[in-house]
Design an enzyme around this catalytic site. Sequence first.
Site, mmCIF file in Angstrom:
data_model
loop_
_atom_site.group_PDB
_atom_site.id
_atom_site.type_symbol
_atom_site.label_atom_id
_atom_site.label_comp_id
_atom_site.label_asym_id
_atom_site.label_seq_id
_atom_site.Cartn_x
_atom_site.Cartn_y
_atom_site.Cartn_z
ATOM 1 N N LEU A 90 11.351 -10.494 8.829
ATOM 2 C CA LEU A 90 11.516 -10.828 7.002
ATOM 3 C C LEU A 90 10.865 -12.157 7.225
ATOM 4 O O LEU A 90 10.592 -12.818 7.922
ATOM 5 C CB LEU A 90 13.093 -11.155 7.652
ATOM 6 C CG LEU A 90 14.424 -10.354 6.953
ATOM 7 C CD1 LEU A 90 15.746 -10.870 7.422
ATOM 8 C CD2 LEU A 90 13.580 -9.794 5.605
ATOM 9 N N ASP A 91 10.334 -11.940 5.434
ATOM 10 C CA ASP A 91 9.571 -13.357 5.452
ATOM 11 C C ASP A 91 10.039 -14.817 5.393
ATOM 12 O O ASP A 91 11.184 -14.854 5.300
ATOM 13 C CB ASP A 91 8.480 -13.083 4.429
ATOM 14 C CG ASP A 91 8.978 -12.763 3.325
ATOM 15 O OD1 ASP A 91 10.663 -13.425 2.816
ATOM 16 O OD2 ASP A 91 8.757 -12.098 2.300
ATOM 17 N N ALA A 92 9.484 -15.751 6.058
ATOM 18 C CA ALA A 92 10.483 -17.572 5.794
ATOM 19 C C ALA A 92 11.039 -17.626 4.369
ATOM 20 O O ALA A 92 12.270 -17.398 4.476
ATOM 21 C CB ALA A 92 9.596 -18.193 6.181
ATOM 22 N N SER A 129 12.811 -14.943 3.235
ATOM 23 C CA SER A 129 13.797 -13.938 3.298
ATOM 24 C C SER A 129 14.987 -14.478 3.459
ATOM 25 O O SER A 129 14.639 -15.179 4.906
ATOM 26 C CB SER A 129 13.805 -12.716 2.864
ATOM 27 O OG SER A 129 12.654 -12.238 2.026
ATOM 28 N N ARG A 148 7.059 -8.703 2.004
ATOM 29 C CA ARG A 148 7.031 -8.638 0.683
ATOM 30 C C ARG A 148 7.287 -7.634 -0.479
ATOM 31 O O ARG A 148 7.164 -7.188 -2.062
ATOM 32 C CB ARG A 148 6.116 -8.873 -0.610
ATOM 33 C CG ARG A 148 6.237 -10.624 0.881
ATOM 34 C CD ARG A 148 5.191 -11.458 0.675
ATOM 35 N NE ARG A 148 5.570 -12.456 -0.753
ATOM 36 C CZ ARG A 148 6.317 -13.875 -0.843
ATOM 37 N NH1 ARG A 148 6.986 -14.036 0.342
ATOM 38 N NH2 ARG A 148 6.909 -14.067 -1.817
#
Length: 182
Positions: free
Chosen positions: A40-42, A44, A140
């Site tokens: 998960l990106d930062a 999220s 993303r």
Amino acid sequence: MKLILFNKPFQVMSQFSAHETRPTLANYITIPGIYPAGRLDADSEGLMLLTDNGQLQHKISHPDHKEAKTYLVQVEGIPDKEQLHRLSQPLNLGDFTTQPCQVQHIQPPEWLWPRTPPIRERIEIPTNWLAITLKEGKNRQVRRMTAAVGLPTLRLVRSAIGPYSLASHPLLPGEWLEVTLK
């Protein structure tokens, strides 16, 4: 074989190695030999699965296995039927076209924790929630999809991966739980 459900907080990196400016999984989980099955990106937050088994990690994270992932998405604006339809159909994002997915306009989830820091809110622009279930997950992707239909993402929470969900395993941000494999 271990399977860990982890509720990744906002701004935490999906890695165990140190990061110059942000906390990582190592700040929350000290079990040796486990690795994230997907990222998960930062920006999220929400459910991540971690395991000590390479085959299981591959099965969960690799797009060939089509493990459904559900995201709760707070968007800026009021989604109309056309925007919801466009999100559910293959959507050309320039460098790739998404696969069809399930999209629902939902009420704000009652079980969801407040985000720290809170999202920006503008008095004159309402926000709404969508539930989007994908069987892919490019970098993303959900944010790019909602932006492409005119509904910028304000908050993104992964709530489920396959049979595992934060609704059935309530964990606050930073909490984890070892579960029996389904």
